[in-house]
Design a protein around this motif. Structure first.
Motif, PDB file in Angstrom:
ATOM      1  N   ALA A  36      -2.112  -5.476   2.950  1.00 27.43           N
ATOM      2  CA  ALA A  36      -2.707  -4.962   4.191  1.00 27.43           C
ATOM      3  C   ALA A  36      -2.682  -6.028   5.281  1.00 27.43           C
ATOM      4  CB  ALA A  36      -4.138  -4.492   3.937  1.00 27.43           C
ATOM      5  N   GLN A  37      -2.931  -7.281   4.899  1.00 28.22           N
ATOM      6  CA  GLN A  37      -2.866  -8.370   5.867  1.00 28.22           C
ATOM      7  C   GLN A  37      -1.432  -8.602   6.349  1.00 28.22           C
ATOM      8  OE1 GLN A  37      -4.811 -11.424   3.473  1.00 28.22           O
ATOM      9  NE2 GLN A  37      -6.606 -11.379   4.823  1.00 28.22           N
ATOM     10  N   ILE A  38      -0.480  -8.430   5.444  1.00 25.81           N
ATOM     11  CA  ILE A  38       0.927  -8.600   5.819  1.00 25.81           C
ATOM     12  C   ILE A  38       1.322  -7.590   6.887  1.00 25.81           C
ATOM     13  CG2 ILE A  38       3.313  -8.341   4.995  1.00 25.81           C
ATOM     14  CD1 ILE A  38       2.360  -9.522   2.317  1.00 25.81           C
ATOM     15  N   SER A  43       2.063  -5.984  12.684  1.00 25.35           N
ATOM     16  CA  SER A  43       1.671  -5.191  13.853  1.00 25.35           C
ATOM     17  C   SER A  43       1.260  -6.094  15.017  1.00 25.35           C
ATOM     18  CB  SER A  43       0.518  -4.245  13.491  1.00 25.35           C
ATOM     19  OG  SER A  43       0.947  -3.268  12.564  1.00 25.35           O
ATOM     20  N   ILE A  44       0.527  -7.165  14.715  1.00 20.17           N
ATOM     21  CA  ILE A  44       0.152  -8.118  15.758  1.00 20.17           C
ATOM     22  C   ILE A  44       1.397  -8.747  16.361  1.00 20.17           C
ATOM     23  CG2 ILE A  44      -0.993 -10.333  16.196  1.00 20.17           C
ATOM     24  CD1 ILE A  44      -3.037  -9.541  14.026  1.00 20.17           C
ATOM     25  N   LEU A 341       1.040  -0.126  11.041  1.00 17.73           N
ATOM     26  CA  LEU A 341      -0.360   0.117  10.692  1.00 17.73           C
ATOM     27  C   LEU A 341      -0.489   1.321   9.767  1.00 17.73           C
ATOM     28  CD1 LEU A 341      -2.055  -0.550  14.152  1.00 17.73           C
ATOM     29  CD2 LEU A 341      -2.191  -1.984  12.097  1.00 17.73           C
ATOM     30  N   ALA A 342       0.282   2.377  10.073  1.00 19.42           N
ATOM     31  CA  ALA A 342       0.235   3.575   9.235  1.00 19.42           C
ATOM     32  C   ALA A 342       0.794   3.289   7.841  1.00 19.42           C
ATOM     33  CB  ALA A 342       1.035   4.697   9.903  1.00 19.42           C
ATOM     34  N   ALA A 347      -0.094   2.605   2.157  1.00 19.39           N
ATOM     35  CA  ALA A 347       0.271   1.863   0.956  1.00 19.39           C
ATOM     36  C   ALA A 347      -0.958   1.383   0.203  1.00 19.39           C
ATOM     37  CB  ALA A 347       1.161   0.676   1.318  1.00 19.39           C
ATOM     38  N   GLU A 348      -2.036   1.085   0.928  1.00 19.23           N
ATOM     39  CA  GLU A 348      -3.278   0.670   0.278  1.00 19.23           C
ATOM     40  C   GLU A 348      -3.864   1.815  -0.558  1.00 19.23           C
ATOM     41  OE1 GLU A 348      -5.478  -2.363   0.517  1.00 19.23           O
ATOM     42  OE2 GLU A 348      -3.406  -3.045   0.680  1.00 19.23           O
TER      43      GLU A 348
END
Length: 379
Positions: A36-38, A43-44, A341-342, A347-348
């Motif tokens: 999720a951080q990846i 996205s950033i 982001l989606a 995936a989470e």
């Protein structure tokens, strides 16, 4: 001008040598970064690219393409040093911030150098070789990883730093293809307005963005998770990475394919292949079907990229080519922020949901491509 093409080919080869590529996701996870951080970092990074695209395009047209390329290659080299030493979310975020500056700066500049250094009738072939040499660099790096590096992630990062340093040196040999010219913010805004009011061009850019982002996310991040899901070993994952890289060499046949099928059916064929590949991943019940689907997605994107680059350059009507192509990239990156982001959120929950989403956006890309073609100017 042929000298420029040779140097750009060398830069593509050297910057393709990402020695940690086969374990890019696992590398980050080993340093304490979650999936999720990846995707959040991605996205950033894309959002920052969007903010920098137009300013960089204006600056490139003012400075000249050679100076811009040299500066970006140097910063690219420095970003790899940061990645090599990164430990945790903050370090990898810094690397992606630096990379965003590089991507925004090189956006449109590298392809403009190639496009203006060759005959327009040869551009798709030149773009095909440019992409293929990037892939050849990946292949060299993947073979080196599999044969000599293994689990030594620090060595993989260090070798990547060396290859990017050599690429920065190659950029010094480029010659200018377009003299720097005064370019005001008002002119940049005119180019931006022309792009954003061109409905047909926007359809093409959105189509390309959806197809590219589905490929990028699935074949860069989710493939390793899918392979591990079905029990494949690190050695097997490394071999499959090499296979995917080998398929990336097929970009040189992009022009031959689209010349035979025509632009309409070439686009339909490649977009449809991406839709089917994502659907197959969502329905996958084992390692074999997953491997086939991921390799098919890789092949379709490899053949699509030179085709997209040529069609995109053909639709540039202003003399400020770098600015126009930067705005194109801004639109594409804007789509990427949303899709990343989606993808990360889905995936989470379940990787299968992310694959269904990939199939859906590829199908949307196909529909947009068909509408774009239907609205083409009639002779």
């Amino acid at each position: 001008m042929r000298r420029n093409i040779r140097y750009m080919y060398a830069i593509a080869l050297l910057q393709g040598m990402v020695f940690y590529g086969p374990v890019a996701t696992l590398y980050r996870e080993a340093q304490g970064v979650s999936i999720a951080q990846i995707t959040l970092i991605e996205s950033i990074s894309l959002a920052l690219c969007i903010l920098l695209e137009v300013p960089w395009g204006v600056l490139a047209d003012k400075l000249g393409y050679k100076r811009t390329m040299i500066g970006c290659c140097l910063l690219y080299f420095l970003s790899k040093i940061v990645f090599w030493q990164a430990d945790g979310f903050g370090g990898f975020l810094l690397e992606r911030v630096m990379l965003s500056v590089v991507i925004a700066g090189m956006s449109g500049v590298d392809t403009s150098i190639l496009y203006l250094s060759c005959g327009k009738e040869d551009s798709q072939q030149v773009f095909g070789w440019y992409n293929t040499l990037q892939t050849a660099g990946l292949l060299i790096a993947a073979l080196t990883f599999s044969l000599f590096i293994g689990d030594n992630y620090a060595l993989a990062g260090g070798l990547t730093v060396l290859s990017y340093g050599a690429a920065a040196l190659c950029a010094l040999g480029l010659t200018e293809v377009k003299a720097p010219a005064p370019f005001s913010v008002r002119q940049a805004m005119d180019v931006l307005r022309q792009t954003l009011t061109n409905r047909r061009l926007l359809l093409f850019l959105l189509s390309a963005a959806l197809l590219t982002e589905a490929h990028q996310t699935i074949t860069t991040f989710f493939n390793q998770l899918q392979y591990a899901r079905w029990g494949l070993s690190s050695a097997a994952i490394g071999i499959l990475y090499i296979a995917a890289v080998l398929l990336g060499l097929s970009g040189v046949w992009s022009a031959r394919l689209t010349n035979k099928t025509g632009p309409l059916w070439g686009g339909v064929l490649l977009c449809s292949a991406a839709v089917l590949a994502c659907t197959a991943l969502a329905l996958s019940t084992g390692a074999v079907s997953s491997v086939c689907a991921i390799l098919a997605l890789r092949l379709s994107n490899t053949l699509f990229q030179p085709f997209q680059m040529e069609l995109q350059n053909r639709q540039v009507v202003t003399e400020h080519r770098a600015t126009a192509l930067s705005i194109h990239a801004m639109v594409i990156d804007g789509v990427g922020v949303c899709t990343n982001l989606a993808f990360g959120a889905l995936a989470e929950v379940d990787l299968t949901c992310a694959f269904w989403f990939g199939g859906g956006i590829c199908l949307t890309g196909l529909v947009l491509f068909l509408i774009w073609y239907k609205l083409r100017p009639r002779a």
